[in-house]
Scaffold this active site. Sequence first.
Site, PDB file in Angstrom:
ATOM      1  N   ASP A 160       0.822  -1.223   0.000  1.00  0.00           N
ATOM      2  CA  ASP A 160       0.000   0.000   0.000  1.00  0.00           C
ATOM      3  C   ASP A 160       0.854   1.271   0.000  1.00  0.00           C
ATOM      4  O   ASP A 160       1.826   1.386   0.736  1.00  0.00           O
ATOM      5  CB  ASP A 160      -0.933   0.026   1.208  1.00  0.00           C
ATOM      6  CG  ASP A 160      -1.814   1.264   1.177  1.00  0.00           C
ATOM      7  OD1 ASP A 160      -2.627   1.377   0.255  1.00  0.00           O
ATOM      8  OD2 ASP A 160      -1.655   2.134   2.056  1.00  0.00           O
ATOM      9  N   HIS A 240      -8.934   1.413  -0.523  1.00  0.00           N
ATOM     10  CA  HIS A 240      -9.489   2.759  -0.769  1.00  0.00           C
ATOM     11  C   HIS A 240     -10.018   3.008  -2.195  1.00  0.00           C
ATOM     12  O   HIS A 240      -9.480   3.846  -2.933  1.00  0.00           O
ATOM     13  CB  HIS A 240      -8.488   3.846  -0.389  1.00  0.00           C
ATOM     14  CG  HIS A 240      -7.043   3.585  -0.742  1.00  0.00           C
ATOM     15  ND1 HIS A 240      -6.617   3.222  -1.998  1.00  0.00           N
ATOM     16  CD2 HIS A 240      -5.917   3.647   0.021  1.00  0.00           C
ATOM     17  CE1 HIS A 240      -5.307   3.076  -1.996  1.00  0.00           C
ATOM     18  NE2 HIS A 240      -4.854   3.324  -0.776  1.00  0.00           N
ATOM     19  N   ASP A 313      -7.710   4.253   6.296  1.00  0.00           N
ATOM     20  CA  ASP A 313      -6.455   4.750   5.697  1.00  0.00           C
ATOM     21  C   ASP A 313      -5.876   5.868   6.576  1.00  0.00           C
ATOM     22  O   ASP A 313      -5.392   6.891   6.055  1.00  0.00           O
ATOM     23  CB  ASP A 313      -6.656   5.227   4.258  1.00  0.00           C
ATOM     24  CG  ASP A 313      -5.318   5.357   3.514  1.00  0.00           C
ATOM     25  OD1 ASP A 313      -4.267   5.020   4.088  1.00  0.00           O
ATOM     26  OD2 ASP A 313      -5.336   5.807   2.356  1.00  0.00           O
TER      27      ASP A 313
HETATM   28  O1  DOR Z   1      -3.020   9.157   1.322  1.00  0.00           O
HETATM   29  C1  DOR Z   1      -2.346   8.155   1.497  1.00  0.00           C
HETATM   30  N1  DOR Z   1      -1.370   8.101   2.431  1.00  0.00           N
HETATM   31  N2  DOR Z   1      -2.555   7.080   0.700  1.00  0.00           N
HETATM   32  C2  DOR Z   1      -1.758   5.998   0.733  1.00  0.00           C
HETATM   33  O2  DOR Z   1      -2.023   5.068   0.013  1.00  0.00           O
HETATM   34  C3  DOR Z   1      -0.558   5.985   1.612  1.00  0.00           C
HETATM   35  C4  DOR Z   1      -0.745   6.859   2.759  1.00  0.00           C
HETATM   36  C5  DOR Z   1       0.507   7.108   3.564  1.00  0.00           C
HETATM   37  O3  DOR Z   1       1.241   6.156   3.846  1.00  0.00           O
HETATM   38  O4  DOR Z   1       0.743   8.249   3.962  1.00  0.00           O
END
Ligand code: DOR
Length: 432
Positions: A160, A240, A313
């Site tokens: 991810d 997401h 998330d």
């Molecule tokens: O907005 C996000 N932040 N989307 C992701 O997939 C990773 C995450 C992060 O690790 O900060």
Amino acid sequence: MIKWKNRSEFWITGAKLADPESRKIRAGSIHINNGRIEEVVWKKSIETDLEIFDAEGYLVAPGFIDIHTHLRDPGFEDKEIIATGTAAAAAGGYTSIACMANTNPAIDEPSVVRYILDKNREAGETRLYVIAAVTKGLDGKEINEFHLLKEAGAIALSDDGNFITNSKVMRSALEYAGLLGLPIISHCEDPDLAGDGLMNEGYYSTKLGFSGIPAVSEEIAVARDIALAKLTGSRLHIAHVSTAGSVELIREAKKKGIPVTAEVTPHHLTMDDSLLQEYDRNLKVNPPLRSLEDIKALKKALKNGTVDCIATDHAPHTEIDKQVEFNFAPPGMIGLQTAFSHLYTELVLSGELELIDLVRMMTSAPAKTLGIPGGTLETGVQADLVVIDLDAEWIFNGKVNRSKSFNTPLADRSFNGHVQGTFLAGKWKQMV
Ligand code: DOR
């Protein structure tokens, strides 16, 4: 403030109980013994010699389960540590969370899985499940030793934050993970199409002069991964989901019996790309906030089962990380402490979603999606519960925030529905 001294056997009475499995909310009482649910009776009060936890006026539900949290430890402890991330989770009503692998080092060795689980045993406020990396150092090239990661305690695999662009690598990963019964969670985004985009490609990116991330950059990736899930027969979970086109692809795949599930975040359900006109770096997330049409499709998908569950998330970043020019700010917002109240206020009180469905999407549904325990009121299960005052209003500000970071567009917002505390294996944790 609820006054309660922990004991091993007692009843919770007077509550409205939310039972995700029967999709009912009704008056009931719960007998807890030795950290487990001994019995649920559908009566508001009971006669007993045992101590009584009086939950009159509260909603009691299985503790929430988040299958998409960034805890940042090891490596980014300035953003979050396990103690603060799980404290924010508990304050939001969660009793179990699963953490993502984009730490430093990444969770690509059994020792890192063990380190995180040990840390949580020392300092955690919730149960913690570990999602290990698919590829070494999240490089998208070389797959990890999944069986060793599973032996160490990993319950799923994900890179991810990064999409695994090499289809052969993803195919092998699905084949190998499938043999071990581990789902692969995919961050679906074609990086070439997404490019250096800062927000959703559309009217508002044009208006603001920001480079855009087109919806198809997600949809191409979703389509490829569904094709590989079909080929391998292995479990694929889409992280997401943010576009109407992705919803359509997932709906079609499910109709064909392809083993795919999907999650949606509270922010993709409630915030659209027009908000970026505020230039708030806390609205910069990946995938980006999309259009009102996408939001409509996501809400529909949540109701008709195309999207399986809600996941936060939760992505903490420090103030210093975020207080830079928009293009340099890392994507992500925190979400654990506000998820329930935010969606209760915006979707349930507006009549768009039934309360029991919100509870289900945050309890039994995520548990089933990743095959982890919890999320029900069945006899014999761990007594992991959340106690909520639906009538209470509260403000999410820096004083009540439990995360180490406060990167949220919801700062100082007022919400309805306030988590009073959780029971973790029958042990009360007061939140106020
Ligand atoms: O907005 C996000 N932040 N989307 C992701 O997939 C990773 C995450 C992060 O690790 O900060």
